[in-house]
Design a protein around this motif. Sequence first.
Motif, PDB file in Angstrom:
ATOM      1  N   VAL A  76       0.850  -1.184   0.000  1.00  0.00           N
ATOM      2  CA  VAL A  76       0.000   0.000   0.000  1.00  0.00           C
ATOM      3  C   VAL A  76       0.886   1.234   0.000  1.00  0.00           C
ATOM      4  CG1 VAL A  76      -1.766   1.313   1.215  1.00  0.00           C
ATOM      5  CG2 VAL A  76      -1.822  -1.184   1.263  1.00  0.00           C
ATOM      6  N   VAL A  77       0.575   2.171  -0.869  1.00  0.00           N
ATOM      7  CA  VAL A  77       1.265   3.458  -0.891  1.00  0.00           C
ATOM      8  C   VAL A  77       0.295   4.505  -0.365  1.00  0.00           C
ATOM      9  CG1 VAL A  77       2.291   5.243  -2.344  1.00  0.00           C
ATOM     10  CG2 VAL A  77       2.737   2.826  -2.834  1.00  0.00           C
ATOM     11  N   VAL A  78       0.737   5.284   0.632  1.00  0.00           N
ATOM     12  CA  VAL A  78      -0.082   6.344   1.211  1.00  0.00           C
ATOM     13  C   VAL A  78       0.566   7.686   0.900  1.00  0.00           C
ATOM     14  CG1 VAL A  78      -1.004   7.338   3.341  1.00  0.00           C
ATOM     15  CG2 VAL A  78      -0.946   4.847   3.043  1.00  0.00           C
ATOM     16  N   PHE A  79      -0.234   8.658   0.445  1.00  0.00           N
ATOM     17  CA  PHE A  79       0.286   9.977   0.119  1.00  0.00           C
ATOM     18  C   PHE A  79      -0.107  10.996   1.179  1.00  0.00           C
ATOM     19  CE2 PHE A  79      -0.281   8.682  -4.563  1.00  0.00           C
ATOM     20  CZ  PHE A  79       0.995   8.145  -4.606  1.00  0.00           C
ATOM     21  N   ASP A  80       0.873  11.782   1.604  1.00  0.00           N
ATOM     22  CA  ASP A  80       0.592  12.967   2.410  1.00  0.00           C
ATOM     23  C   ASP A  80       0.061  14.036   1.455  1.00  0.00           C
ATOM     24  OD1 ASP A  80       1.001  15.560   3.757  1.00  0.00           O
ATOM     25  OD2 ASP A  80       2.053  14.384   5.277  1.00  0.00           O
ATOM     26  N   VAL A  81      -1.013  14.708   1.828  1.00  0.00           N
ATOM     27  CA  VAL A  81      -1.622  15.675   0.910  1.00  0.00           C
ATOM     28  C   VAL A  81      -0.721  16.865   0.622  1.00  0.00           C
ATOM     29  CG1 VAL A  81      -3.988  15.041   1.520  1.00  0.00           C
ATOM     30  CG2 VAL A  81      -2.814  16.850   2.806  1.00  0.00           C
ATOM     31  N   ARG A  82       0.389  16.989   1.347  1.00  0.00           N
ATOM     32  CA  ARG A  82       1.289  18.121   1.116  1.00  0.00           C
ATOM     33  C   ARG A  82       2.226  17.898  -0.066  1.00  0.00           C
ATOM     34  NH1 ARG A  82       3.618  18.382   7.139  1.00  0.00           N
ATOM     35  NH2 ARG A  82       3.607  16.141   6.665  1.00  0.00           N
ATOM     36  N   ILE A  83       2.358  16.644  -0.545  1.00  0.00           N
ATOM     37  CA  ILE A  83       3.267  16.402  -1.665  1.00  0.00           C
ATOM     38  C   ILE A  83       2.623  16.849  -2.966  1.00  0.00           C
ATOM     39  CG2 ILE A  83       4.248  14.437  -0.442  1.00  0.00           C
ATOM     40  CD1 ILE A  83       2.914  12.633  -2.541  1.00  0.00           C
ATOM     41  N   SER A  84       3.435  17.042  -4.000  1.00  0.00           N
ATOM     42  CA  SER A  84       2.910  17.517  -5.280  1.00  0.00           C
ATOM     43  C   SER A  84       2.095  16.424  -5.956  1.00  0.00           C
ATOM     44  CB  SER A  84       4.053  17.962  -6.204  1.00  0.00           C
ATOM     45  OG  SER A  84       4.747  16.838  -6.714  1.00  0.00           O
ATOM     46  N   VAL A  85       1.085  16.849  -6.696  1.00  0.00           N
ATOM     47  CA  VAL A  85       0.231  15.896  -7.394  1.00  0.00           C
ATOM     48  C   VAL A  85       1.023  15.137  -8.458  1.00  0.00           C
ATOM     49  CG1 VAL A  85      -0.567  17.597  -9.085  1.00  0.00           C
ATOM     50  CG2 VAL A  85      -1.981  15.627  -8.558  1.00  0.00           C
ATOM     51  N   GLN A  86       2.015  15.809  -9.062  1.00  0.00           N
ATOM     52  CA  GLN A  86       2.835  15.140 -10.067  1.00  0.00           C
ATOM     53  C   GLN A  86       3.681  14.031  -9.441  1.00  0.00           C
ATOM     54  OE1 GLN A  86       4.885  17.223 -13.487  1.00  0.00           O
ATOM     55  NE2 GLN A  86       6.707  16.752 -12.278  1.00  0.00           N
ATOM     56  N   LEU A  87       4.276  14.299  -8.280  1.00  0.00           N
ATOM     57  CA  LEU A  87       5.064  13.286  -7.596  1.00  0.00           C
ATOM     58  C   LEU A  87       4.187  12.101  -7.211  1.00  0.00           C
ATOM     59  CD1 LEU A  87       7.711  12.368  -6.274  1.00  0.00           C
ATOM     60  CD2 LEU A  87       7.050  13.659  -4.227  1.00  0.00           C
ATOM     61  N   ALA A  88       2.967  12.387  -6.775  1.00  0.00           N
ATOM     62  CA  ALA A  88       2.048  11.309  -6.406  1.00  0.00           C
ATOM     63  C   ALA A  88       1.734  10.434  -7.610  1.00  0.00           C
ATOM     64  CB  ALA A  88       0.765  11.897  -5.828  1.00  0.00           C
ATOM     65  N   PHE A  89       1.500  11.065  -8.748  1.00  0.00           N
ATOM     66  CA  PHE A  89       1.188  10.287  -9.938  1.00  0.00           C
ATOM     67  C   PHE A  89       2.338   9.366 -10.318  1.00  0.00           C
ATOM     68  CE2 PHE A  89       1.860   9.937 -14.526  1.00  0.00           C
ATOM     69  CZ  PHE A  89       0.806   9.094 -14.827  1.00  0.00           C
ATOM     70  N   TYR A  90       3.547   9.909 -10.352  1.00  0.00           N
ATOM     71  CA  TYR A  90       4.688   9.082 -10.741  1.00  0.00           C
ATOM     72  C   TYR A  90       4.941   7.959  -9.731  1.00  0.00           C
ATOM     73  CZ  TYR A  90       5.846  12.074 -14.666  1.00  0.00           C
ATOM     74  OH  TYR A  90       5.796  12.742 -15.873  1.00  0.00           O
ATOM     75  N   ALA A  91       4.583   8.186  -8.478  1.00  0.00           N
ATOM     76  CA  ALA A  91       4.705   7.124  -7.477  1.00  0.00           C
ATOM     77  C   ALA A  91       3.715   5.999  -7.774  1.00  0.00           C
ATOM     78  CB  ALA A  91       4.465   7.687  -6.081  1.00  0.00           C
TER      79      ALA A  91
END
Length: 359
Positions: A76-91
């Motif tokens: 499971v990958v969890v994203f902190d809402v403070r990171i960039s949306v682009q970084l989240a997508f590439y993750a």
Amino acid sequence: MDTANSSVVGSSVPIGGGLQPPDVNDLGQDVNGLPKTPSQSILNEKHVIRGAGKEAINEFLDTHKAFEVIRTSGKVVVFDVRISVQLAFYALVEHDMQAAPLWDASIREFVGLMTVTDFISILRRYSQTSIPISDLASKSIADIITAPPEMGKLKHDIFDAADVSATLGQCCRLMHAKGVDFLPVILPSDARVLACISYTAILEYLVTHFREQRRLFDDSIYDLNIGTYENIVTVKAEQPLRDVLSVIESRGLSAVPVVDDAGVVVNVYSASDITFLATATDADSAVSNLSLSLGSILSQQRSDVSTHDRLYTCSRNSTLQSVFEIFASVKFNRLICVNEEGRCNGIMSARDLVSYFVG
């Protein structure tokens, strides 16, 4: 397809709790005590058998837990809402995942899910404005959550989740009621997300473990109204990807069949396909790729990622049991129903199948 020797709904220990197909002789009179016609008896028999089949599946779903669907090797990958949306997508792309829970550290709560489809929708919306697309790359997930709806939004903007001890039936009914495709499974003791399950994962578990001796699934998916058989949207390979995505979003679709000039189905395009993004070098080139033809995108698809939807077909007269067998063999996300000429006359997804039993 010959379903006489089914390995999916085959001979094993029945779980129907005494469910039996009705005796035709028991259906010999109507409510007034008058003899029924053969057609009335057959219709009543079909109705009772269909009910028995749904009851057997529901009993199975209500006696198995959400944790049973979770794969031991899953992640499971969890994203902190403070990171960039682009970084989240590439993750998401790097980990070959469709969805990730969103964590807001300021309130110490999960606030939703981000999916690959969300990012594609948001990118397309930004490309239609005068805002430089580079601005999107610098925005955080929190910025996206609070942005105006016309700039695109998350489909899972509320964090609906299931306790790990919840039954599969409860999970299916929650997903069906909320209209979502992914459901986080959490450990209540520390609110940890153990997995994000999908309709396909639940159906895979069902088909693998459900056994029923009686033949309760011999009706066709069309007769059972599982799937869509009217106002079916198709696209052609020469259409720009931008237009295809617009049709998908406006009609609330997850995929569309691709047809040739004769209307014969030749491929399928999924709303979650990331080919045009994965082949881009930056945000501007990703937007440029929206102008490519759908055929060009399809020719570049990778086969080593879960976002790729292969074309699998059936007849809309295929029995529910034969569809179970197809799923056991190829684990489809959806089946495209075609006629003898290969033209599309229906679409049935894993979501449609599960929703039939719990809806």
